[in-house]
Scaffold this active site. Structure first.
Site, PDB file in Angstrom:
ATOM      1  N   HIS A   1      -3.493 -37.763  11.247  1.00  0.00           N
ATOM      2  CA  HIS A   1      -2.292 -38.451  11.710  1.00  0.00           C
ATOM      3  C   HIS A   1      -1.330 -37.478  12.381  1.00  0.00           C
ATOM      4  O   HIS A   1      -0.131 -37.772  12.527  1.00  0.00           O
ATOM      5  CB  HIS A   1      -1.611 -39.147  10.535  1.00  0.00           C
ATOM      6  CG  HIS A   1      -2.480 -40.167   9.874  1.00  0.00           C
ATOM      7  ND1 HIS A   1      -2.481 -41.502  10.237  1.00  0.00           N
ATOM      8  CD2 HIS A   1      -3.413 -40.051   8.903  1.00  0.00           C
ATOM      9  CE1 HIS A   1      -3.358 -42.161   9.506  1.00  0.00           C
ATOM     10  NE2 HIS A   1      -3.941 -41.299   8.683  1.00  0.00           N
TER      11      HIS A   1
ATOM     12  N   GLY B   1      -5.379  -4.943   4.560  1.00  0.00           N
ATOM     13  CA  GLY B   1      -4.677  -5.936   3.764  1.00  0.00           C
ATOM     14  C   GLY B   1      -5.328  -7.305   3.771  1.00  0.00           C
ATOM     15  O   GLY B   1      -5.467  -7.946   2.731  1.00  0.00           O
ATOM     16  N   ARG B   2      -5.748  -7.772   4.953  1.00  0.00           N
ATOM     17  CA  ARG B   2      -6.299  -9.120   5.036  1.00  0.00           C
ATOM     18  C   ARG B   2      -7.711  -9.218   4.463  1.00  0.00           C
ATOM     19  O   ARG B   2      -8.284 -10.302   4.413  1.00  0.00           O
ATOM     20  CB  ARG B   2      -6.258  -9.614   6.482  1.00  0.00           C
ATOM     21  CG  ARG B   2      -6.948  -8.719   7.496  1.00  0.00           C
ATOM     22  CD  ARG B   2      -6.583  -9.141   8.926  1.00  0.00           C
ATOM     23  NE  ARG B   2      -7.133  -8.238   9.933  1.00  0.00           N
ATOM     24  CZ  ARG B   2      -6.576  -7.116  10.331  1.00  0.00           C
ATOM     25  NH1 ARG B   2      -5.444  -6.717   9.771  1.00  0.00           N
ATOM     26  NH2 ARG B   2      -7.125  -6.379  11.276  1.00  0.00           N
TER      27      ARG B   2
ATOM     28  N   LYS C   1       8.535  -4.232  13.957  1.00  0.00           N
ATOM     29  CA  LYS C   1       9.138  -3.637  12.762  1.00  0.00           C
ATOM     30  C   LYS C   1       9.988  -2.428  13.128  1.00  0.00           C
ATOM     31  O   LYS C   1      11.060  -2.200  12.554  1.00  0.00           O
ATOM     32  CB  LYS C   1       8.048  -3.220  11.779  1.00  0.00           C
ATOM     33  CG  LYS C   1       7.270  -4.379  11.160  1.00  0.00           C
ATOM     34  CD  LYS C   1       6.225  -3.855  10.191  1.00  0.00           C
ATOM     35  CE  LYS C   1       5.407  -4.960   9.565  1.00  0.00           C
ATOM     36  NZ  LYS C   1       4.392  -4.432   8.624  1.00  0.00           N
TER      37      LYS C   1
ATOM     38  N   GLU D   1       9.827  -5.916   4.049  1.00  0.00           N
ATOM     39  CA  GLU D   1      10.031  -7.250   3.496  1.00  0.00           C
ATOM     40  C   GLU D   1       9.758  -7.264   1.989  1.00  0.00           C
ATOM     41  O   GLU D   1      10.498  -7.888   1.208  1.00  0.00           O
ATOM     42  CB  GLU D   1       9.105  -8.266   4.193  1.00  0.00           C
ATOM     43  CG  GLU D   1       9.295  -8.366   5.690  1.00  0.00           C
ATOM     44  CD  GLU D   1       8.421  -7.398   6.478  1.00  0.00           C
ATOM     45  OE1 GLU D   1       8.248  -7.630   7.683  1.00  0.00           O
ATOM     46  OE2 GLU D   1       7.923  -6.411   5.885  1.00  0.00           O
TER      47      GLU D   1
ATOM     48  N   LYS E   1       0.832  -1.208   0.000  1.00  0.00           N
ATOM     49  CA  LYS E   1       0.000   0.000   0.000  1.00  0.00           C
ATOM     50  C   LYS E   1       0.867   1.258   0.000  1.00  0.00           C
ATOM     51  O   LYS E   1       0.638   2.180  -0.783  1.00  0.00           O
ATOM     52  CB  LYS E   1      -0.944   0.001   1.201  1.00  0.00           C
ATOM     53  CG  LYS E   1      -1.905   1.184   1.234  1.00  0.00           C
ATOM     54  CD  LYS E   1      -2.846   1.119   2.432  1.00  0.00           C
ATOM     55  CE  LYS E   1      -3.894   0.060   2.261  1.00  0.00           C
ATOM     56  NZ  LYS E   1      -4.923   0.098   3.321  1.00  0.00           N
TER      57      LYS E   1
ATOM     58  N   GLU F   1      -5.126 -11.689  13.615  1.00  0.00           N
ATOM     59  CA  GLU F   1      -4.698 -10.300  13.448  1.00  0.00           C
ATOM     60  C   GLU F   1      -5.870  -9.355  13.672  1.00  0.00           C
ATOM     61  O   GLU F   1      -5.689  -8.231  14.133  1.00  0.00           O
ATOM     62  CB  GLU F   1      -4.091 -10.087  12.063  1.00  0.00           C
ATOM     63  CG  GLU F   1      -3.390  -8.736  11.910  1.00  0.00           C
ATOM     64  CD  GLU F   1      -2.526  -8.644  10.667  1.00  0.00           C
ATOM     65  OE1 GLU F   1      -1.337  -9.012  10.752  1.00  0.00           O
ATOM     66  OE2 GLU F   1      -3.040  -8.228   9.616  1.00  0.00           O
TER      67      GLU F   1
END
Length: 553
Positions: free
Chosen positions: A384, A267-268, A510, A212, A206, A353
């Site tokens: 399993h 974002g999510r 961050k 990152e 954005k 979040e």
């Protein structure tokens, strides 16, 4: 007559939980032959069976009263109409507007109808994707594009990645790759084998300052030029999804290849926007529109259906019931679909979040549990792995089973076997196995051995689960499924009186990283706690032989 207030309903729910806790679901099913009929809902190609829960009609009525007292309906209306319900960032929350049809009623933010802008950007992104697929948009040397590398993180990565993976049978002729992790293995392994002449890179951020993402974008740019491509080709092979056009252009991306992100979409919640460009490239424009249509269908159901039959509201209320009244600490999501294997990761971010908060909207510290621990993996694999804890562990962990009813692959009896296992697990969690039943199974053994072994083969049962069935896993149904969980998370946030749309806890680490990174690059005085100082010192000593520097100590 006025409805009881929230506190009164919570006290009633606490008393009701005390009354209902000793009841076993076996008994509930035995005494009510219509339980499934009364406790399942359908919507288009989706069925929710919530009958295998520790609830009665009284439970549901009280929980629906709680939702009403909390103002869920009013907050939902505020969200969809552009009210700035994200109070800490003073932003509207309008992911639902991203899937509205172009001729829908206007939605205003700061006096502007945002629908024209939404559809303008959607058409731009869809056209770009279709031009890649049909070969009209070629590389700088005239070769057809074969690979699309999406560089983002968090919400700019997980939603699109899950959708591309889930909709593999609908994929077109371009391979779509995702890079999110700052570990150099992620970008190195993705670039290996790619051809710079036939690869497009999409940088999703954005602000166009996400550390990152920019780290990986710069690495991709360096690789691109190292393959012999000219600087002038960067603007043709790199595109951006960002609200900062100027910063993207400074990177070398042409303004015509910057697709907009909106401040009023987190974002999510952004896969429905241009952030979904890799999905568009993977499955084509027509299928992406079906993805939006499925989400919109769930929106219409959520906004217009009474709580007692509202699928996202029911899921949210059941989560509150177990988290706040039974003390459940986690929630498992298990898709019995290889193509949905990353869906639990998407939900982990969406849920934890959004609702991992300990302050109310007013800034007060809560005195109750909010978002729980969400985890999961694809069935049958997870049977399993962690299902032992679900069946015989000491913790109560409700489970969502997501089960497509058909498969496009038709390989032997694989799909029928997988569905049978899913249904069996829901029954086993509900029924359990008594000591008498375990002894009966061991009747072939001597009695002394039966007595030793039988207790280990008992299961308490009474473990709650929801079954979410899809007639098939297609773009429309995936859109419904994702939107269903979005609304579930929203309803729980309203009930807990928290802001589901900020994430300040993500930011602090961050900030600290910006201080530590230069300390890792060059030895200097450290002013952290002794543990952090020790970790930095150890890194420095380990990497010195690689850089040829001497350790001052």
């Amino acid at each position: 007559m006025n409805k009881p207030d929230r506190r009164t309903i919570q006290l009633s729910l606490q008393d009701h939980q005390t009354d209902i806790a000793p009841l076993h679901m076996r008994h509930l099913f035995e005494t009510d032959k219509q339980r499934f009929e009364n406790m399942h809902e359908t919507l288009h190609g989706l069925l929710l069976d919530y009958s295998k829960n520790r609830i009665t009609e009284e439970t549901l009525n009280l929980l629906c009263d709680l939702a009403e007292a909390a103002g869920v309906a009013q907050q939902a209306q505020a969200m969809r109409s552009g009210v700035k319900i994200n109070l800490s960032e003073n932003r509207a929350v309008l992911h639902t507007a991203l899937r509205l049809p172009a001729d829908a009623e206007p939605v205003y933010v700061d006096g502007e109808n945002v629908l024209p802008k939404i559809h303008h950007e959607l058409e731009r992104a869809l056209n770009f994707a279709d031009n890649l697929i049909n070969g009209h948009y070629q590389g700088a040397t005239g070769k057809r594009i074969t690979d699309f590398v999406h560089i983002g993180i968090g919400g700019s990565d997980l939603g699109p990645q899950v959708a591309v993976q889930a909709l593999q049978p609908f994929q077109q002729n371009i391979r779509v790759h995702f890079v999110s992790n700052s570990d150099d293995a992620a970008i190195a392994q993705t670039l290996a084998g790619l051809n710079a002449e036939t690869t497009i890179f999409c940088v999703a951020s954005k602000s166009f300052r996400t550390p990152e993402t920019l780290l990986n974008a710069r690495a991709a740019r360096h690789w691109f030029l190292a393959q012999g491509m000219p600087e002038s080709a960067v603007g043709h092979h790199f595109i951006a999804i960002s609200s900062s056009v100027e910063t993207a252009c400074d990177f070398g991306i042409g303004e015509e290849n910057v697709f907009a992100m909106f401040e009023w979409v987190g974002g999510r919640y952004s896969v429905w926007s241009a952030i979904g460009l890799p999905v568009m490239v993977a499955i084509g424009g027509a299928n992406f529109r079906q993805f939006l249509n499925g989400a919109h269908a769930m929106d219409e159901h959520f906004f217009h259906t009474d709580f007692r039959h509202n699928i996202p509201v029911l899921l949210a209320l059941l989560g509150v019931w177990y988290g706040n009244f039974f003390g459940a600490q986690g929630h498992a999501v298990v898709p019995y679909s290889h193509n949905l294997r990353r869906f639990p990761s998407y939900l982990k971010q969406l849920d934890m979040e959004s609702n991992g908060k300990y302050r109310t909207l007013q800034g007060d510290e809560v005195d109750y549990h909010t978002g729980g621990i969400v985890f999961g993996e694809a069935g049958v694999d997870c049977q399993h792995a962690f299902f032992q804890l679900l069946h015989q562990g000491t913790r109560l962990i409700p489970v969502d089973f997501i089960i497509p009813m058909s498969s496009p692959y038709a390989v032997g009896d694989q799909h029928r076997f997988t569905v049978a296992n899913a249904f069996a697990q829901t029954e086993a969690l509900m029924r359990g196995k008594t000591l008498a039943e375990a002894r009966s199974e061991l009747s072939y053994l001597p009695e002394a051995e039966q007595e030793v072994l039988a207790p280990h083969k008992t299961f308490p049962g009474n473990r709650p689960c929801n079954s979410i069935l899809l007639d098939e896993l297609n773009p429309f149904n995936l859109g419904m499924l994702a939107a269903m969980y979005e609304h579930k998370v929203f309803v729980q946030g309203v009930i807990w009186d928290i802001n589901s749309f900020d994430q300040w806890g993500v930011e602090y680490g961050k900030v600290l990283a910006k201080t530590i990174e230069p300390e890792l690059a060059q030895r200097q005085p450290l002013h952290h706690d002794s543990s952090t100082n020790g970790l930095i010192d150890y890194y420095y000593r380990c990497t010195q032989p690689l850089t040829g520097q001497k350790n001052p100590s």
